[in-house]
Write an enzyme that holds these catalytic residues in place. Structure first.
Site, PDB file in Angstrom:
ATOM      1  N   HIS A   1       0.854  -1.242  -0.033  1.00  0.00           N
ATOM      2  CA  HIS A   1       0.084   0.020   0.042  1.00  0.00           C
ATOM      3  C   HIS A   1       0.998   1.242   0.110  1.00  0.00           C
ATOM      4  O   HIS A   1       0.389   2.077  -0.930  1.00  0.00           O
ATOM      5  CB  HIS A   1      -1.010  -0.224   1.277  1.00  0.00           C
ATOM      6  CG  HIS A   1      -1.737   1.079   1.305  1.00  0.00           C
ATOM      7  ND1 HIS A   1      -3.026   1.335   1.004  1.00  0.00           N
ATOM      8  CD2 HIS A   1      -1.489   2.559   1.896  1.00  0.00           C
ATOM      9  CE1 HIS A   1      -3.494   2.473   1.212  1.00  0.00           C
ATOM     10  NE2 HIS A   1      -2.602   3.202   1.989  1.00  0.00           N
ATOM     11  N   GLU A   2       1.774   1.196   1.052  1.00  0.00           N
ATOM     12  CA  GLU A   2       2.570   2.486   0.873  1.00  0.00           C
ATOM     13  C   GLU A   2       3.537   2.430  -0.065  1.00  0.00           C
ATOM     14  O   GLU A   2       4.002   3.718  -0.624  1.00  0.00           O
ATOM     15  CB  GLU A   2       3.641   2.121   2.220  1.00  0.00           C
ATOM     16  CG  GLU A   2       2.637   2.412   3.483  1.00  0.00           C
ATOM     17  CD  GLU A   2       1.907   3.784   3.760  1.00  0.00           C
ATOM     18  OE1 GLU A   2       2.288   4.728   3.176  1.00  0.00           O
ATOM     19  OE2 GLU A   2       0.987   3.702   4.111  1.00  0.00           O
TER      20      GLU A   2
ATOM     21  N   HIS B   1       1.920   4.411  -3.007  1.00  0.00           N
ATOM     22  CA  HIS B   1       2.176   6.016  -2.718  1.00  0.00           C
ATOM     23  C   HIS B   1       3.514   6.521  -3.317  1.00  0.00           C
ATOM     24  O   HIS B   1       3.591   7.287  -4.015  1.00  0.00           O
ATOM     25  CB  HIS B   1       1.893   6.131  -1.097  1.00  0.00           C
ATOM     26  CG  HIS B   1       0.619   6.336  -0.892  1.00  0.00           C
ATOM     27  ND1 HIS B   1      -0.610   6.857  -1.391  1.00  0.00           N
ATOM     28  CD2 HIS B   1       0.038   5.516   0.297  1.00  0.00           C
ATOM     29  CE1 HIS B   1      -1.549   6.651  -0.517  1.00  0.00           C
ATOM     30  NE2 HIS B   1      -1.300   5.784   0.287  1.00  0.00           N
TER      31      HIS B   1
END
Length: 409
Positions: free
Chosen positions: A21-22, A25
């Site tokens: 998820h990170e 980003h």
């Protein structure tokens, strides 16, 4: 041993999910020319870290690392808001200076990664084992009422029994549709079986629909001895009900047909996850009550502790398809939850960017200049309040998962 392995594997799966998820980003930020200062998996004390220089965004160092508690993570992008302190050389690459659509792309990077991971997992399940047919009728319709064997033979099989069981003595009949257990509504027979077999004392109240008429009966269950793989014996309540089981519950695929199959299943699963997300507030009182001994609703929210425990049970029962399906479900839940339009979630930041865009367009219609990035300090009360709610909710659910966990088997 299999249970412990399953818990560990699911915990690792959660850590990888958060890391990806990170990473979503981070990747989107780099593509949009933003400077990423740090990328860490976990929170708490740092176990290790290293720095790597990147040519993009003017050339800069990014620190990568792992922290002690792996159930979290963060991607530190320079200038996520105009109030964040930045160095002069970072300003051209600060997030708040970029176009509105680039900021939204970066904020959606983590959600997009969760969607990709979930879809890959579902495709893997489809090719390897097949996917559950979510359109199968799981109505908890009673097929039979029978006696209950309360003893076991030496090989672990149930001893023969005779006579009427508790459900039959209470007046239940084949064809009745179970609608609630102890006041908790049920939609499918697996949920009904779990609620009836939950560790409880006293009578069990069952509500059934019989030809359009609702009927509630109180049943005194008999207790059945259940032998686990480790040889331990537990006692579980039973009322002597056999439910109708659906046929053809698994759809099989090859590598090509699994692509549309996985997409269709994803859409169906998304609807279920969305309904589950909306139902969380109504289930919080039941979770709190379960900490103090009330029956735990099998459909109540779980923390990472409860999810890891569920993963352990699935591995213990060699239910690998459901293990990976639970992990895919987690990814979709994180994707939808992060879109909630409240800070500090990604959806909250996206809402601010959209607000800035609408505000400046309206100002231009009246011949006024754009105001630029929003002042996040004005959102601090909302951010702190919602963060406090999330922390309290997390503590409550973890406590429930420790003292009164949801048991799948």
């Amino acid at each position: 041993m299999a249970f412990v392995l399953g818990v560990a594997l699911f915990a690792i799966g959660i850590a990888i999910t958060i890391a990806l998820h990170e990473w979503g980003h981070l990747t989107a930020a780099r593509l949009c020319g933003m400077r990423v200062r740090r990328y860490f998996v976990g929170f708490g004390p740092t176990i290790f870290s290293f720095k790597r220089r990147h040519a993009g965004a003017g050339g800069h160092l990014t620190e990568y690392g792992l922290k002690a508690i792996p159930f979290g993570g963060f991607c530190d992008i320079a200038g996520m808001t105009a109030q964040d302190p930045i160095r002069p050389e970072e300003e051209p690459h600060a997030m708040y200076t970029k176009a509105w659509w680039q900021r939204i792309v970066v904020l959606l990077g983590g959600v997009a990664m969760n969607l990709v991971v979930g879809l890959v997992l579902i495709y893997f399940i489809a090719v390897s084992w097949g996917l559950p047919n979510l359109n199968v009728d799981l109505t908890p319709r009673i097929a039979s009422v029978q006696c209950v064997s309360t003893g076991m033979n030496s090989d672990g099989s149930a001893k023969p029994c005779t006579g009427a069981g508790p459900a039959e003595r209470a007046g239940l009949r084949p064809g009745d549709v179970l609608t609630a257990v102890n006041g908790t509504p049920v939609k499918g027979y697996p949920e009904a079986v779990s609620l009836i077999g939950a560790d409880t004392e006293g009578d069990i109240e069952l509500t059934v629909d019989r030809a359009g008429e609702s009927k509630t009966v109180s049943i005194t269950p008999e207790h059945v001895e259940m032998k686990a793989e480790d040889g331990s014996v537990t006692s579980r309540p039973a009322v002597g009900i056999g439910f109708e089981r659906p046929k053809g519950g698994i759809d099989t695929y090859d590598a090509a047909t699994a692509v549309p199959g996985a997409l269709v299943f994803t859409g169906q699963l998304f609807g279920a996850v969305w309904d589950g997300l909306l139902s969380i507030p109504s289930k919080v009182p039941g979770v709190v009550a379960s900490i103090f001994g009330a029956q735990r609703d099998p459909a109540s929210p779980m923390s990472v502790v409860g999810a890891s425990r569920a993963g352990g049970e699935l591995v213990e029962q060699s239910q690998w398809p459901n293990f990976f399906l639970l992990l895919a479900n987690l990814n979709y839940f994180l994707a939808l939850f992060n879109l909630v339009p409240l800070p500090p979630l990604d959806g909250g930041h996206i809402a601010v960017v959209i607000y800035e865009r609408i505000r400046d367009r309206v100002r231009r219609l009246f011949g006024k200049p754009a105001l630029g990035p929003a002042d996040y300090t004005r959102l601090m009360p909302v951010t702190m309040a919602f963060t406090a709610v999330l922390l309290v909710f997390g503590v409550v659910v973890i406590a429930a998962d420790v003292v009164n966990p949801i048991r799948l088997f």
